[in-house]
Write a protein that holds these residues in place. Structure first.
Motif, PDB file in Angstrom:
ATOM      1  N   PHE A 260       6.584 112.078  41.023  1.00  0.00           N
ATOM      2  CA  PHE A 260       8.213 112.092  41.943  1.00  0.00           C
ATOM      3  C   PHE A 260       8.931 112.875  39.954  1.00  0.00           C
ATOM      4  O   PHE A 260       8.092 112.527  39.379  1.00  0.00           O
ATOM      5  N   VAL A 261       8.731 114.284  39.580  1.00  0.00           N
ATOM      6  CA  VAL A 261       9.010 114.583  38.368  1.00  0.00           C
ATOM      7  C   VAL A 261      10.739 114.567  38.052  1.00  0.00           C
ATOM      8  O   VAL A 261      11.878 115.153  39.033  1.00  0.00           O
ATOM      9  N   LEU A 262      10.730 113.841  37.531  1.00  0.00           N
ATOM     10  CA  LEU A 262      12.023 113.409  37.182  1.00  0.00           C
ATOM     11  C   LEU A 262      12.886 114.581  35.654  1.00  0.00           C
ATOM     12  O   LEU A 262      14.145 114.239  35.684  1.00  0.00           O
ATOM     13  N   GLU A 263      12.226 114.875  34.717  1.00  0.00           N
ATOM     14  CA  GLU A 263      12.400 115.866  33.749  1.00  0.00           C
ATOM     15  C   GLU A 263      12.144 117.457  34.030  1.00  0.00           C
ATOM     16  O   GLU A 263      10.291 117.143  33.927  1.00  0.00           O
TER      17      GLU A 263
ATOM     18  N   ALA B  67      16.875 127.953  37.208  1.00  0.00           N
ATOM     19  CA  ALA B  67      17.567 127.371  37.930  1.00  0.00           C
ATOM     20  C   ALA B  67      17.886 125.979  37.791  1.00  0.00           C
ATOM     21  O   ALA B  67      18.536 124.915  36.959  1.00  0.00           O
ATOM     22  N   PHE B  68      16.649 125.048  37.925  1.00  0.00           N
ATOM     23  CA  PHE B  68      16.325 123.648  37.617  1.00  0.00           C
ATOM     24  C   PHE B  68      16.397 123.706  35.920  1.00  0.00           C
ATOM     25  O   PHE B  68      17.483 122.420  35.964  1.00  0.00           O
TER      26      PHE B  68
ATOM     27  N   VAL C 296      17.794 115.322  37.843  1.00  0.00           N
ATOM     28  CA  VAL C 296      19.068 115.992  38.906  1.00  0.00           C
ATOM     29  C   VAL C 296      18.067 115.523  39.959  1.00  0.00           C
ATOM     30  O   VAL C 296      16.389 115.768  40.529  1.00  0.00           O
ATOM     31  N   VAL C 297      18.153 115.974  41.338  1.00  0.00           N
ATOM     32  CA  VAL C 297      17.529 115.653  42.473  1.00  0.00           C
ATOM     33  C   VAL C 297      17.872 117.487  43.632  1.00  0.00           C
ATOM     34  O   VAL C 297      18.576 116.992  43.776  1.00  0.00           O
TER      35      VAL C 297
ATOM     36  N   TYR D  73      12.784 119.031  52.297  1.00  0.00           N
ATOM     37  CA  TYR D  73      12.145 118.599  50.778  1.00  0.00           C
ATOM     38  C   TYR D  73      12.770 118.224  49.647  1.00  0.00           C
ATOM     39  O   TYR D  73      13.504 119.153  49.636  1.00  0.00           O
ATOM     40  N   PHE D  74      11.751 117.672  48.667  1.00  0.00           N
ATOM     41  CA  PHE D  74      12.412 117.349  47.652  1.00  0.00           C
ATOM     42  C   PHE D  74      11.762 118.517  46.286  1.00  0.00           C
ATOM     43  O   PHE D  74      10.641 118.635  46.430  1.00  0.00           O
ATOM     44  N   GLY D  75      12.210 118.964  45.743  1.00  0.00           N
ATOM     45  CA  GLY D  75      11.968 119.866  44.604  1.00  0.00           C
ATOM     46  C   GLY D  75      11.182 119.619  43.835  1.00  0.00           C
ATOM     47  O   GLY D  75      10.169 120.110  43.072  1.00  0.00           O
ATOM     48  N   ASN D  76      11.735 117.554  43.432  1.00  0.00           N
ATOM     49  CA  ASN D  76      11.085 117.437  42.575  1.00  0.00           C
ATOM     50  C   ASN D  76       9.074 117.106  42.796  1.00  0.00           C
ATOM     51  O   ASN D  76       8.800 116.520  41.488  1.00  0.00           O
TER      52      ASN D  76
END
Length: 413
Positions: free
Chosen positions: A250-253, A279-280, A302-303, A328-331
């Motif tokens: 899971f990408v936090l940054e 955008a992210f 950001v999630v 789905y989670f974009g992270n």
């Protein structure tokens, strides 16, 4: 005058026939016209893309370049990771007082984590069959049709008449057990448990307008029952606090993914993941530069939520269908999201449609059996909007504006 024009046209046509147009020459691409460019260079060896070099804790002062944020006037540090063998590197932009996040979701990435394809060896090439002869015999039995022909008989003779055929290979095979293994799908191994998913059911109310020329004009409410859904905040909490295997990826940054073709050239952006999109990155920077909640000094991330829905027919014959909504989670990487074995799709709702009883409801006020097409379109649109309003409830709006506090699996709180 007409004769002169006719002669001029005839002369022009004759000139075209006598002088064929010049042939167009195709010019090679600029890189192919380079004398130093070698096509099919024997020195180039195929290689899988190498992983990016992680960010080190002690940053070189030349790597960190402070800049000014025009919105807040605070310092922003641009941090570049070392370039890998393909000239690709990451670029992080962060406030000067922020600590570097040591969580690297792609640090454990390998070819096996990006693909469901098994790398078979000679021993399991015919799995679940124990050997080649049992596989060939079972393939002949199941794929040759219920009624065997002379052609099928000759195929059987070729199998058992081969020099590699050993009767003991098929005599010791547990055929019933193999048939059960072949008939089980991956989704049959586990039962779908509803009670642990937090599903709720409610009715959705829409307002149906009736024009003033009817006997009963005005707006009437109509309820559509059976809207099953899961609260989005509960789904987010479950994802971030209980699914340890997913937390490692899971990408936090977010970061910019860049490619530098040659030393000294400006890097080019690479696009492919949600967490490296413009955008992210903008949403992440806006969050970091915004004032924190009173009394809160926790890291903020950001999630990204990605929704998908489409109607699904339930039977081969008839019109029975449902419209599930997936999240789905974009992270998470698109490669993991596209792997069914990762099970990253969160099932969050079943969209309802106007039932057949709605026509009787409208006929009660209009006195007409045929319903206006514009009215049906309006009511269907209102039903979709009301269901989304139920999903985007007050709890979700509160979390969207002020955030939620969670105990992250790899880094508490």
């Amino acid at each position: 005058t007409s004769g002169t024009a006719r002669n001029a046209v005839r002369d022009y046509i004759d000139s075209l026939q006598s002088e064929p147009p010049p042939k167009r020459r195709r010019r090679a691409a600029p890189i192919l016209r380079d004398e130093n460019f070698v096509l099919n260079d024997p020195d180039i060896v195929d290689a899988l893309p190498s992983s990016l070099v992680p960010v080190v804790v002690d940053l070189d002062p030349q790597v960190s370049q402070p800049t000014d944020d025009p919105r807040t006037g605070s310092d922003l540090h641009v941090i570049d990771t070392p370039i890998n063998a393909f000239g690709v590197f990451r670029r992080f932009t962060r406030p000067g007082n922020a600590a570097m996040n040591q969580h690297d979701p792609e640090g454990s990435t390998s070819l096996s984590t990006m693909s469901d394809i098994r790398f078979q060896t000679a021993n399991d090439a015919f799995s679940p069959f124990p050997n080649k002869n049992s596989f060939l015999l079972s393939n002949w039995y199941w794929n040759g049709g219920a009624q065997k022909s002379k052609t099928d008989f000759r195929r059987l003779l070729r199998i058992i008449g081969s020099d590699e055929f050993n009767p003991r290979d098929v005599a010791e095979t547990a055929w019933d057990s193999l048939d059960r293994k072949l008939g089980i799908n991956d989704w049959d191994r586990e039962e779908w448990q509803v009670e642990d998913a937090g599903w709720t059911e409610c009715s959705v109310k829409i307002s149906v307008p009736f024009h003033r020329y009817l006997d009963n004009p005005g707006v009437r409410d109509y309820k559509v029952p059976g809207f099953y859904h899961r609260p989005l905040v509960a789904v987010i909490r479950e994802k971030l606090t209980t699914k340890k295997e997913d937390a490692a990826h899971f990408v936090l940054e977010p970061y910019e993914l860049l490619w530098r073709p040659k030393d000294g050239e400006e890097p080019l952006p690479l696009y492919g993941e949600m967490y490296s999109s413009t955008a992210f990155l903008q949403a992440h920077q806006d969050l970091q530069q915004s004032p924190p909640e009173p009394g809160c000094s926790l890291p903020r991330v950001v999630v990204a939520l990605m929704f998908w829905s489409d109607a699904t027919h339930l039977t081969q014959f008839g019109n029975a269908k449902i419209t599930p909504l997936y999240l789905y989670f974009g992270n998470e990487s698109k490669y993991r999201r596209s792997m069914p074995s990762c099970k990253l799709a969160e099932h969050v709702a079943y969209f309802q449609q106007l039932p057949d009883a709605f026509k009787d409801f409208v006929t009660q006020y209009t006195g007409q059996k045929k319903i206006n097409a514009d009215l049906m379109t309006h009511c269907n649109r209102e039903l979709v909007h009301e269901q989304w309003r139920t999903l985007l409830d007050d709890e979700f709006i509160q979390a969207h504006e002020h955030g939620i506090v969670v105990d992250w699996l790899t880094t508490p709180r």
